[in-house]
Design a protein around this motif. Structure first.
Motif, PDB file in Angstrom:
ATOM      1  N   ILE A  44     -45.307 -17.310 -25.695  1.00 37.21           N
ATOM      2  CA  ILE A  44     -46.059 -16.158 -24.762  1.00 37.21           C
ATOM      3  C   ILE A  44     -45.275 -16.198 -23.366  1.00 37.21           C
ATOM      4  O   ILE A  44     -44.853 -17.257 -22.920  1.00 37.21           O
ATOM      5  CB  ILE A  44     -47.615 -16.672 -24.721  1.00 37.21           C
ATOM      6  N   ILE A  82     -51.310  -7.211 -26.204  1.00 34.62           N
ATOM      7  CA  ILE A  82     -51.671  -8.079 -27.158  1.00 34.62           C
ATOM      8  C   ILE A  82     -52.217  -7.385 -28.318  1.00 34.62           C
ATOM      9  O   ILE A  82     -53.164  -6.452 -28.140  1.00 34.62           O
ATOM     10  CB  ILE A  82     -52.696  -8.974 -26.691  1.00 34.62           C
ATOM     11  N   THR A 103     -44.918 -12.667 -26.858  1.00 34.72           N
ATOM     12  CA  THR A 103     -46.309 -11.839 -26.377  1.00 34.72           C
ATOM     13  C   THR A 103     -46.669 -12.198 -25.278  1.00 34.72           C
ATOM     14  O   THR A 103     -46.771 -13.202 -24.471  1.00 34.72           O
ATOM     15  CB  THR A 103     -47.329 -12.533 -27.159  1.00 34.72           C
TER      16      THR A 103
END
Length: 272
Positions: free
Chosen positions: A146, A245, A270
């Motif tokens: 992430i 997301i 992400t």
């Protein structure tokens, strides 16, 4: 044989792959999808084909025009069945299944098996066999991470850094909204990247052309809504980036599955 897919791109890819596999065997197919001239498809159907591959809406249209007769069709494949339900094709699917011979083999394929798909199988399949290749997992050869950002400016800056890194050769970026796809495409184009985008408001021919440019490495970045997330086989995608997301875990699995294919390593990032 009837093969139904949720999007034009996937249906056209299946048809393209079929033509390669069937070359020289004397069996022929026609791709019946919306957004492309229907008369050409009608002419092909009237010539006679062994395989009809297409999207639910166009197939229903051809059935209602009495051009496509499925009464002698004994094999039907629904690819990405849960995606078709998500996209609101349930009525079309039920209509088409009702036109196929009662004595038939029906195959449902999907990376996920939703409650709605199970309901559909109970309604239309007799003693179905469920085969699960992998369940609830993401591919082992995809490195997932992430990227945390505080605002839009920093988010775009961090994306720029990722795209400039060595190894970011072929990048698929997902966004939730069509206007967001367009806006990020403009931003990255101004930064000097070779970018294309696809979403539901794009003309069919434009979407097919852009996807082809990405597959052939004429552009290195493709920005898309989830229309591109299911089933498409795009070779050598190095990175999948969830710039927004995904709303569900299943969507996440489908998205990142575009990289790390055929034993190759891939990276999924992400932004949060």
């Amino acid at each position: 044989m009837l093969i139904i897919a949720p999007t034009r791109e996937l249906a056209l890819q299946i048809d393209s792959d079929f033509r390669i596999l069937s070359f020289g065997l004397g069996i022929f197919s026609v791709a019946c999808v919306g957004g492309l001239p229907i008369m050409k498809q009608i002419v092909e159907l009237r010539k006679g084909v062994s395989f009809v591959i297409g999207t639910p809406g166009r197939m229903r249209d051809l059935i209602e025009r009495k051009v496509l007769d499925l009464s002698t069709c004994h094999k039907i494949v629904l690819d990405e069945a849960d995606r078709m339900l998500d996209m609101g094709f349930r009525d079309d699917m039920v209509f088409i299944l009702g036109k196929v011979s009662k004595e038939r083999q029906t195959l449902f394929f999907s990376a996920t098996l939703s409650a709605e798909v199970k309901k559909l199988t109970a309604e239309f399949l007799k003693d179905p066999v469920f085969i699960s290749v992998i369940s609830g997992e993401t591919a082992k050869n995809i490195d997932q991470d992430i990227i945390r950002t505080r605002n839009k400016e920093e988010k775009l800056e961090r994306l720029h850094e990722v795209l400039k890194k060595e190894g970011s050769n072929k990048v698929l970026i997902f966004r939730e909204m069509k206007h967001s796809v367009d806006s990020l495409t403009k931003d990255l184009t101004h930064m000097g990247f070779k970018v294309g985008c696809i979403h539901g408001d794009k003309r069919s021919r434009e979407r097919i052309r852009t996807l082809d440019l990405f597959k052939k490495n004429h552009i290195s970045i493709l920005i898309a809504t989830d229309v591109a997330a299911r089933g498409l086989d795009i070779p050598d995608v190095t990175h999948v980036i969830n710039y927004d997301i995904p709303q569900t875990y299943n969507t996440y699995v489908h998205r990142i599955g575009r990289t790390g294919r055929s034993g190759k390593k891939g990276i999924a990032l992400t932004f949060v």
